[in-house]
Design a protein around this motif. Structure first.
Motif, PDB file in Angstrom:
ATOM      1  N   TRP A  88      -6.300   5.751 -40.956  1.00 52.83           N
ATOM      2  CA  TRP A  88      -5.419   6.896 -41.196  1.00 52.83           C
ATOM      3  C   TRP A  88      -4.212   6.453 -42.006  1.00 52.83           C
ATOM      4  O   TRP A  88      -3.505   5.526 -41.641  1.00 52.83           O
ATOM      5  N   GLY A  90      -2.041   9.079 -43.788  1.00 51.10           N
ATOM      6  CA  GLY A  90      -0.987  10.086 -43.646  1.00 51.10           C
ATOM      7  C   GLY A  90      -0.134  10.228 -44.890  1.00 51.10           C
ATOM      8  O   GLY A  90       1.100  10.158 -44.821  1.00 51.10           O
ATOM      9  N   ALA A 101      -4.447  14.811 -45.419  1.00 51.19           N
ATOM     10  CA  ALA A 101      -5.292  13.819 -44.769  1.00 51.19           C
ATOM     11  C   ALA A 101      -5.758  12.829 -45.825  1.00 51.19           C
ATOM     12  O   ALA A 101      -6.422  13.213 -46.790  1.00 51.19           O
ATOM     13  N   TRP A 103      -7.151   8.623 -46.587  1.00 49.63           N
ATOM     14  CA  TRP A 103      -7.815   7.509 -45.920  1.00 49.63           C
ATOM     15  C   TRP A 103      -8.172   6.395 -46.907  1.00 49.63           C
ATOM     16  O   TRP A 103      -8.770   6.671 -47.946  1.00 49.63           O
ATOM     17  N   GLU A 187      -9.408  16.414 -48.386  1.00 49.52           N
ATOM     18  CA  GLU A 187      -9.006  15.046 -48.084  1.00 49.52           C
ATOM     19  C   GLU A 187      -8.898  14.176 -49.332  1.00 49.52           C
ATOM     20  O   GLU A 187      -9.469  14.476 -50.379  1.00 49.52           O
ATOM     21  N   SER A 207      -8.602   2.039 -38.291  1.00 49.45           N
ATOM     22  CA  SER A 207      -8.383   3.046 -37.236  1.00 49.45           C
ATOM     23  C   SER A 207      -9.628   3.236 -36.382  1.00 49.45           C
ATOM     24  O   SER A 207      -9.548   3.313 -35.162  1.00 49.45           O
TER      25      SER A 207
END
Length: 385
Positions: A88, A90, A101, A103, A187, A207
């Motif tokens: 993650w 953020g 979102a 990643w 995303e 994560s």
């Protein structure tokens, strides 16, 4: 249809009352449509989750990291077809309200794990060749007006600034689409090796892991094998089906289904009282006219049908307009894509809504219709006399 002029004439008798009833029904079904959209946005990931995918998180809490070194050991567990990881990030673009979102992932492995993300081959090739390359979903690209070749600066409240830079700089090399209507296209993905090189804390940690199993029927056994592998280690794991993880996210908000039913039950009960009162008043005002119709040869069953048709017409006009307005609002996309990435009104909920329209019409009109059907001609005409 030949009696439609009678039904239309009755609705025009008290135009203000008819308009307010229609407006009440419209608002009720607009609320129904928007609540169904929000429910699907919060729980849609559960429906889209694949039965052959597992999520591996730290046992104590899913927000705590796991060592990157676990990947090779997970891949060697019997029954595991493939494994990859995600972290993650953020990311925030320019302004804190522009949260998304985002990643860092292994491009090749992640796209193989999620075939529902459609990325053209040439863009995938460019991503593999560009160290600071990133791809983004179509919804987010349209939201910010991004195009391939743009440089996108992001900041992260979690990871801070990268080494020797004021912000994370990404070159947009691809825009992916969803294989299905409900796929999340909000995303932002970038390369894990670029992230690992730039971050100044938490190196060598991810994560969670995503695991694809050979046989979905053996998913529980594979999950247990993974957890047993890391039992009594500093980083014990908890492995669960992807749908269970998505359900856990949704349940943080609460029992969405129960909340939805509670709100809509109160709304529809109120609208039922409003519509029923409208029809009861309409029948009382037309007592003499109903007697005249019966004297002219209208059967009790025909009078019953006319009153029910009038009730259903009122709810149909208002209800279908409300559903249509809710559908039109969802076409504009999510007003808060960071919180509600999937934002559309499912077809099944539209069909249920149409059914509720006519159920409401019958329920609101049945008692006034029965009263009209049983009305004796002599009683109805006494007032006229």
């Amino acid at each position: 249809m030949k009696f439609f002029f009678l039904i239309g004439g009755n609705l025009k008798r008290r135009k203000l009352r008819t308009f307010l009833t229609l407006l009440s029904v419209l608002v009720a079904f607009l609320l129904y449509g928007l609540l169904c959209t929000i429910k699907y946005s919060l729980t849609g990931g559960v429906n889209l989750a694949h039965a052959d995918r597992l999520i591996v998180t730290q046992k104590a809490s899913m927000v705590l990291p796991l060592p990157e070194s676990y990947l090779a050991r997970i891949e060697n567990v019997p029954g595991v077809a493939a494994a990859t990881y995600a972290t993650w990030f953020g990311g925030i673009y320019q302004d804190p309200k522009n949260f998304m979102a985002s990643w860092p992932v292994d491009p090749e492995a992640y796209l193989g794990m999620y075939p529902e993300f459609l990325l053209p081959p040439e863009q995938k090739k460019k991503w593999l060749e560009t160290r600071n390359g990133a791809i983004v979903g179509r919804s987010t690209a349209e939201r910010f007006g991004w195009k391939i070749g743009d440089h996108v600066p992001l900041t992260s409240p979690i990871w801070g600034e990268p080494a020797k830079q004021n912000e994370w700089d990404f070159e947009l090399v691809g825009i992916y689409d969803g294989a299905t209507k409900g796929s999340d296209t909000t995303e932002f993905y970038f390369r894990y090796d670029y992230f690992e090189e730039g971050r100044q804390q938490g190196k060598g940690q991810v994560s969670w892991y995503i695991v694809r199993v050979n046989d979905p029927n053996q998913a529980v056994a594979v999950a247990k094998a993974i957890d047993d592998l890391f039992a009594n280690s500093p980083y014990e794991t908890k492995t669960a089906p992807e749908a269970a993880m998505m359900q856990g996210f949704a349940q943080q908000v609460g029992d969405i289904g129960r909340i939805l039913i509670s709100i809509l039950s109160a709304v529809f009960f109120t609208i039922l009282l409003v519509s029923g009162n409208t029809m009861a008043q309409s029948v009382r005002e037309r007592t003499t006219e109903l007697g005249v119709l019966k004297a002219m040869g209208f059967t009790n069953q025909l009078v019953l049908g006319l009153v029910l048709a009038e009730s259903c017409l009122i709810t149909a006009l208002g209800g279908l307009a409300g559903l249509g307005l809710a559908w039109a609002i969802t076409l504009r996309g999510s007003p808060v894509p960071s919180m509600l990435p999937i934002f559309y009104l499912p077809s099944i909920d539209v069909l249920i809504g149409v059914g509720l329209v006519f159920i409401l019409g019958l329920a609101a009109g049945i008692f006034p219709a029965l009263q009209a059907m049983r009305l004796p001609v002599s009683v109805a005409l006494r007032r006229y006399a």
